[in-house]
Scaffold this motif. Structure first.
Motif, short mmCIF file in Angstrom:
data_model
loop_
_atom_site.label_atom_id
_atom_site.label_comp_id
_atom_site.label_asym_id
_atom_site.label_seq_id
_atom_site.Cartn_x
_atom_site.Cartn_y
_atom_site.Cartn_z
N THR A 1 -6.29 -15.73 3.36
CA THR A 1 -5.03 -15.38 4.01
C THR A 1 -4.45 -14.05 3.53
OG1 THR A 1 -3.75 -16.62 2.36
CG2 THR A 1 -4.38 -17.79 4.37
N THR A 2 -4.74 -13.70 2.29
CA THR A 2 -4.19 -12.46 1.75
C THR A 2 -4.80 -11.24 2.46
OG1 THR A 2 -3.92 -13.53 -0.40
CG2 THR A 2 -3.82 -11.11 -0.35
N THR A 3 -3.98 -10.27 2.74
CA THR A 3 -4.44 -9.07 3.45
C THR A 3 -5.57 -8.38 2.68
OG1 THR A 3 -2.26 -8.70 4.40
CG2 THR A 3 -3.74 -6.82 4.33
N ALA A 4 -6.65 -8.08 3.37
CA ALA A 4 -7.78 -7.38 2.76
C ALA A 4 -7.46 -5.90 2.62
CB ALA A 4 -9.03 -7.56 3.61
N LYS A 5 -7.60 -5.40 1.41
CA LYS A 5 -7.35 -3.97 1.16
C LYS A 5 -8.42 -3.42 0.23
CE LYS A 5 -2.25 -4.36 1.28
NZ LYS A 5 -1.01 -4.13 0.50
N ILE A 6 -8.58 -2.12 0.30
CA ILE A 6 -9.32 -1.40 -0.74
C ILE A 6 -8.36 -0.36 -1.28
CG2 ILE A 6 -11.21 0.19 -1.23
CD1 ILE A 6 -12.80 -1.17 1.01
N THR A 7 -8.17 -0.35 -2.57
CA THR A 7 -7.26 0.64 -3.16
C THR A 7 -8.07 1.64 -3.98
OG1 THR A 7 -6.91 -0.65 -5.18
CG2 THR A 7 -5.47 -1.12 -3.31
N GLY A 8 -7.38 2.70 -4.39
CA GLY A 8 -8.00 3.68 -5.27
C GLY A 8 -8.44 4.96 -4.59
N LEU A 9 -7.89 5.22 -3.39
CA LEU A 9 -8.25 6.49 -2.73
C LEU A 9 -8.08 7.67 -3.70
CD1 LEU A 9 -6.69 6.05 0.83
CD2 LEU A 9 -9.12 6.30 0.28
N PRO A 10 -8.89 8.69 -3.57
CA PRO A 10 -8.88 9.78 -4.56
C PRO A 10 -7.64 10.65 -4.51
CG PRO A 10 -10.39 10.27 -2.77
CD PRO A 10 -9.97 8.86 -2.58
N PHE A 11 -6.97 10.70 -3.35
CA PHE A 11 -5.72 11.47 -3.21
C PHE A 11 -4.72 10.60 -2.47
CE2 PHE A 11 -9.19 14.46 -3.29
CZ PHE A 11 -8.75 15.47 -4.14
N GLY B 1 -12.21 -1.97 11.11
CA GLY B 1 -11.58 -0.94 10.29
C GLY B 1 -10.12 -1.24 10.07
N GLY B 2 -9.35 -0.19 9.92
CA GLY B 2 -7.93 -0.36 9.67
C GLY B 2 -7.24 0.97 9.52
N PHE B 3 -6.22 1.01 8.69
CA PHE B 3 -5.45 2.25 8.58
C PHE B 3 -5.00 2.49 7.14
CE2 PHE B 3 -0.92 1.04 8.07
CZ PHE B 3 -1.06 -0.34 8.11
N MET B 4 -4.50 3.69 6.91
CA MET B 4 -3.97 4.08 5.60
C MET B 4 -2.53 4.51 5.80
SD MET B 4 -7.30 6.32 4.67
CE MET B 4 -7.76 6.39 6.39
N PRO B 5 -1.57 3.77 5.27
CA PRO B 5 -0.17 4.18 5.41
C PRO B 5 0.09 5.51 4.70
CG PRO B 5 -0.38 1.92 4.62
CD PRO B 5 -1.72 2.55 4.50
N ASN B 6 1.22 6.11 5.04
CA ASN B 6 1.60 7.36 4.36
C ASN B 6 1.99 7.07 2.91
OD1 ASN B 6 3.97 5.97 5.28
ND2 ASN B 6 5.16 7.81 4.79
N ASN B 7 1.96 8.11 2.08
CA ASN B 7 2.36 7.99 0.67
C ASN B 7 1.66 6.82 -0.01
OD1 ASN B 7 4.07 9.94 -0.38
ND2 ASN B 7 5.82 9.20 0.81
N ASN B 8 0.34 6.75 0.13
CA ASN B 8 -0.35 5.56 -0.29
C ASN B 8 -1.77 5.87 -0.73
OD1 ASN B 8 -1.15 2.75 -0.33
ND2 ASN B 8 0.57 2.40 1.06
N ALA C 1 8.63 -1.49 -2.17
CA ALA C 1 9.21 -1.73 -0.84
C ALA C 1 8.44 -1.00 0.24
CB ALA C 1 10.67 -1.27 -0.86
N HIS C 2 7.97 0.22 -0.10
CA HIS C 2 7.18 1.00 0.86
C HIS C 2 5.87 0.31 1.17
CE1 HIS C 2 5.31 4.44 2.81
NE2 HIS C 2 4.31 4.37 1.94
N LEU C 3 5.22 -0.27 0.16
CA LEU C 3 3.96 -0.98 0.37
C LEU C 3 4.16 -2.19 1.27
CD1 LEU C 3 2.29 -0.97 -3.19
CD2 LEU C 3 1.73 0.45 -1.23
N GLU C 4 5.23 -2.93 0.99
CA GLU C 4 5.49 -4.13 1.80
C GLU C 4 5.80 -3.76 3.24
OE1 GLU C 4 8.55 -6.13 -0.34
OE2 GLU C 4 7.25 -6.63 -2.04
N GLU C 5 6.51 -2.68 3.38
CA GLU C 5 6.84 -2.21 4.71
C GLU C 5 5.61 -1.72 5.46
OE1 GLU C 5 8.84 1.84 5.61
OE2 GLU C 5 10.49 0.46 5.28
N SER C 6 4.64 -1.20 4.72
CA SER C 6 3.44 -0.63 5.35
C SER C 6 2.42 -1.68 5.76
CB SER C 6 2.77 0.35 4.38
OG SER C 6 3.66 1.37 3.99
#
Lengths: 285, 83
Positions: A207-217, A243-250, B76-81
């Motif tokens: 159920t938890t959202t699948a993510k990959i973290t650690g982008l280089p920038f 696929g999916g997306f990458m939010p801003n500032n992330n 909060a930004h992460l949750e919103e995203s």
């Protein structure tokens, strides 16, 4: 002819019939034989001067070389460090405009750089490129490095960063064991191109959202600059995700279902799961 | 002729509204002090991340820029995203 005082010249008793310059030395007639005066001298035109001029120095030119330093060939090309215009021979050639090479500079160096450009003072261009007198590009330097301008000279034409490297993709929303993970990236200007491969035994609650973290920038701050990624060989993410997306500032990749559309996907529980990811995004870095 | 591997964090940047700390790690192969080859690896320490295993320099930076306020804003930004 060695230097002599006029009084020491040979007395002129009678004309010899040769070329003589008559000189009056306090009432006594003396003579200078012209052939003697000029025989050791270089003609004003023509002739050949041989030998070494030691200690030559004149305003603007100071030649202390112990061997041939500069050669100007019959085509008026200037050669430094070599006596042939052959491009394969080490040295420098500044071609005359009349030469077939048309005012070109050839620098041939052996196992070292052929040119150093050192801008002192402030940031800016170190090399300018023109076409028909119009500025079209260049190479510049800043305290952070170098940049090139292509297709124009504005900020939008400036490439000031290129970098290749690796990053650590981290599975988020599940745990992974016995994994094989690799992430690589190439940054060109403000654009980051990346890919990663993930394989392993995934433990997921489904159920938890699948993510990959650690982008280089970090992705860019502008909230409208949403970026997407695509996946292949997917056995690790549910919802028929592509696929999916990458939010801003992330620094996260968030997987989305394809069915139902645009709902967060989850990791699939099981062993030997894999996913191949490829994407691109803007960064403010 | 002595070969050595030198690992340095040659670039540390603070980026964006949430003060992400971007770290570039350079691995260079040196021969008698002359670099033969090198490669880069990057990682980002985001606000709220555990930075206790980072280098002393990165820890010092994170301690300053990852304030409670920034961490809360980023969370909060992460949750919103997330959809």
């Amino acid at each position: 002819m060695a230097d002599v005082k006029i009084s020491e010249l040979t007395a002129l008793t009678s004309p010899s019939g040769g070329e003589e310059l008559v000189v009056n030395a306090s009432g006594t007639t003396k003579k200078i034989t012209i052939t003697n005066a000029t025989s050791a001298s270089l003609p004003k035109a023509g002739g050949t001067m041989t030998g070494v001029i030691a200690g030559f120095e004149s305003t603007g030119i100071d030649d202390n070389a112990t061997s041939t330093a500069i050669t100007i060939d019959a085509s008026e090309n200037v050669l430094v460090g070599k006596t042939t215009t052959d491009f394969g021979t080490e040295g420098i050639v500044l071609f005359h405009s009349n030469d077939t090479n048309k005012s070109r500079l050839h620098v041939t160096s052996d196992s070292t750089s052929g040119g150093y450009f050192n801008r002192l003072g402030n940031d800016g261009e170190a090399i300018r490129l023109y076409r028909q007198g119009n500025l079209v590009g260049g190479v510049g330097v800043t305290s952070a490095g170098a940049y090139i301008t292509l297709g124009g000279t504005g900020a939008a034409n400036t490439l000031d960063d290129y970098e290749e490297g690796t990053w650590n993709p981290v599975v988020s929303g599940a745990s992974i064991a016995a994994s094989q993970i690799l992430g690589t990236y190439t940054k060109i200007g403000n654009r980051v191109l990346f890919q990663c491969y993930i394989y392993g035994n995934i433990t997921s609650d489904g159920t938890t959202t699948a993510k990959i973290t650690g982008l280089p920038f970090t992705t860019g701050a502008n909230g409208l600059n949403q970026a997407v990624f695509y996946i292949s060989h997917n056995t690790g993410v549910d919802g028929e995700s592509i696929g999916g997306f990458m939010p801003n500032n992330n620094t996260e990749l968030i997987f989305l279902n394809r069915n139902p559309n645009n709902v967060a996907a989850s990791w699939i529980n099981g062993s030997g799961k894999e996913v191949m990811v490829n994407g691109t995004y803007l960064t403010d870095s | 002729m002595a070969l050595s591997k030198v690992i340095t964090q040659d670039k540390i940047e603070i980026v964006g509204d949430f003060k992400a700390v971007q770290v570039r790690t350079k691995t260079a192969v040196m021969e008698d002090g002359v670099e033969l080859s090198s490669g880069f690896h990057r990682h980002v320490v985001s606000a709220g991340d555990d930075y206790s295993n980072e280098s002393a320099e990165v820890q010092a930076i994170c301690a300053v820029v990852h304030t409670d306020e920034i961490v809360a804003q980023y969370q909060a930004h992460l949750e919103e995203s997330t959809p």
